[in-house]
Design an enzyme around this catalytic site. Structure first.
Site, mmCIF file in Angstrom:
data_model
loop_
_atom_site.group_PDB
_atom_site.id
_atom_site.type_symbol
_atom_site.label_atom_id
_atom_site.label_comp_id
_atom_site.label_asym_id
_atom_site.label_seq_id
_atom_site.Cartn_x
_atom_site.Cartn_y
_atom_site.Cartn_z
ATOM 1 N N HIS A 244 25.951 -27.548 22.296
ATOM 2 C CA HIS A 244 25.734 -28.490 23.395
ATOM 3 C C HIS A 244 24.332 -29.089 23.269
ATOM 4 O O HIS A 244 23.351 -28.368 23.085
ATOM 5 C CB HIS A 244 25.906 -27.754 24.725
ATOM 6 C CG HIS A 244 25.467 -28.561 25.904
ATOM 7 N ND1 HIS A 244 25.824 -29.884 26.065
ATOM 8 C CD2 HIS A 244 24.678 -28.244 26.960
ATOM 9 C CE1 HIS A 244 25.284 -30.341 27.184
ATOM 10 N NE2 HIS A 244 24.579 -29.374 27.734
ATOM 11 N N CYS B 119 28.747 -28.371 31.432
ATOM 12 C CA CYS B 119 28.545 -28.688 30.010
ATOM 13 C C CYS B 119 29.415 -27.848 29.094
ATOM 14 O O CYS B 119 29.551 -28.163 27.913
ATOM 15 C CB CYS B 119 27.092 -28.509 29.631
ATOM 16 S SG CYS B 119 25.986 -29.418 30.683
ATOM 17 N N ASN C 231 21.383 -35.399 27.100
ATOM 18 C CA ASN C 231 22.393 -34.407 27.502
ATOM 19 C C ASN C 231 23.532 -35.133 28.217
ATOM 20 O O ASN C 231 23.359 -35.634 29.323
ATOM 21 C CB ASN C 231 21.723 -33.380 28.431
ATOM 22 C CG ASN C 231 22.680 -32.316 28.932
ATOM 23 O OD1 ASN C 231 23.892 -32.437 28.769
ATOM 24 N ND2 ASN C 231 22.143 -31.287 29.555
#
Ligand code: ACO
Length: 327
Positions: free
Chosen positions: A254, A113, A284
């Protein structure tokens, strides 16, 4: 002095929507649990015939159109992803072929990520040193293809999508001011896709044990480490540049969990209006989450010329990092 700037953005999320209510019919969960624990209401899923390079192509074409350049203008293509089109060759090479960007070198970035922040740092260095002039950086993920749809600990969290930016030289004030990268490999086993690499090559046994799917050992542990890591990365970035949290116009973190984003914002004492979030709709999307959010913020007018942006990410590895950008 030669600096780099984000000259254009683009993004693409697949059409198919999977809501929390859809998930209630698939596993033992509830919309209420998912929403309160994560902030996610729905996520997008790619089609069976759509892979990571297809998503990346859509986002890249949008960014190139926004800048008014052609694929032949690109010197370098980087794709940050943990769900490559194939283990070999790189997704960046698939993308180069799809775009017919014949002049561009191409490679992938594996930093989960945090991949977009890692890519931003690499692009910034290449531009500052004069190695490249026009760089396409894409975060693209088809996480739905490696999610274990029977594991309620993970399958509710992830979504598919791609975000792209074009990075170019500048001598002006609108530029990437700094990037900071961190990692701690001793946490490798918190979040992984164990099967399919050289330790556990694909075999009927690996597939039977579902080891080719994402495993998260302790969501709560990841939560605590991620929150602290992103807070520290954000604060160090500001300190490094002699900036105060009150200088930040927009935090784009994020999008893993709205409670993590809120904790980072609270530590920086940022009001809600200075924090961007689209986790409710996207979930996500790993390396794609920051560039998708950035594109949405730019296109909706949340980011204006002269704004100070603070980006922060964490991901499997563990990896984390931050970037400060004057828009
Ligand atoms: N629905 C209902 N119950 C669930 C679900 C679900 N989907 N998932 C887990 N539970 C249960 C657990 O089994 C546990 O039950 P138990 O107490 O009977 O064992 C209970 O809910 C509580 O679990 P916790 O782990 O304490 O819940 P928490 O508040 O920590 O929230 C979550 C879990 C959402 C996973 C949170 O810890 C989190 O977001 N962590 C970060 C994860 C993350 O971001 N991972 C991706 C990293 S980025 C990358 O690189 C891909």
């Amino acid at each position: 002095m030669r600096y780099s700037r984000i000259a254009a953005t683009g993004s693409y999320v697949p059409e198919r929507v999977l809501t929390n209510f859809d998930l209630e019919k698939m596993i033992d969960t509830s919309d209420e649990w998912i929403l309160t624990r994560t902030g996610i209401s729905e996520r997008r899923l790619s089609r069976d015939d759509e892979d990571t390079s297809d998503l990346a192509e859509r986002a890249s074409r949008e960014a190139m159109e926004a800048m008014g350049i052609a694929p032949e203008d690109l010197d370098l293509i980087m794709v940050a992803t943990i769900t490559p089109t194939m283990p070999l060759p790189s997704t960046a090479c698939f993308l180069q072929d799809k775009l017919q960007a014949r002049r561009a070198a191409a490679f992938d970035i594996a930093a989960a990520c945090s991949g977009f922040i890692y890519g931003l740092s690499i692009a910034d260095s290449f531009i500052r040193t004069g190695t490249y002039h026009t760089i396409l950086l894409v975060g693209s993920e088809a996480l739905s293809k490696i999610v274990d749809w029977t594991d309620r600990n993970t399958c509710v969290l992830f979504g598919d999508g791609a975000g792209a930016v074009i990075i170019a030289p500048t001598e002006g004030e609108s530029r990437i001011i700094s990037t900071h990268l961190y990692s701690n490999g001793s946490y490798w086993d918190l979040l992984m896709q164990p099967g399919g690499g050289s330790r556990y090559p694909i075999s009927p046994e690996i597939i039977e044990k579902n080891l080719h799917k994402i495993k998260m050992m302790s969501g709560n542990e990841v939560f605590k480490i991620a929150t602290r890591a992103m807070e520290d990365a954000a604060i160090s970035a500001l300190k490094h540049n002699g900036l105060e949290p009150s200088d930040v116009d927009l935090l784009i973190a994020h999008q893993a969990n709205h409670r993590i984003i809120r904790a980072v914002a609270q530590r920086l004492r940022l009001p809600e209006k200075n924090v961007f979030s689209n986790i409710a709709k996207c979930g996500n999307t790993s390396a794609a989450s920051i560039p998708i959010a950035l594109d949405e913020a730019v296109r909706s007018g949340r980011v204006k010329e002269g704004d100070l942006l603070l980006l922060a990410a964490f991901g499997a590895g563990l990896t984390w990092g931050s970037a400060v950008i004057r828009w």
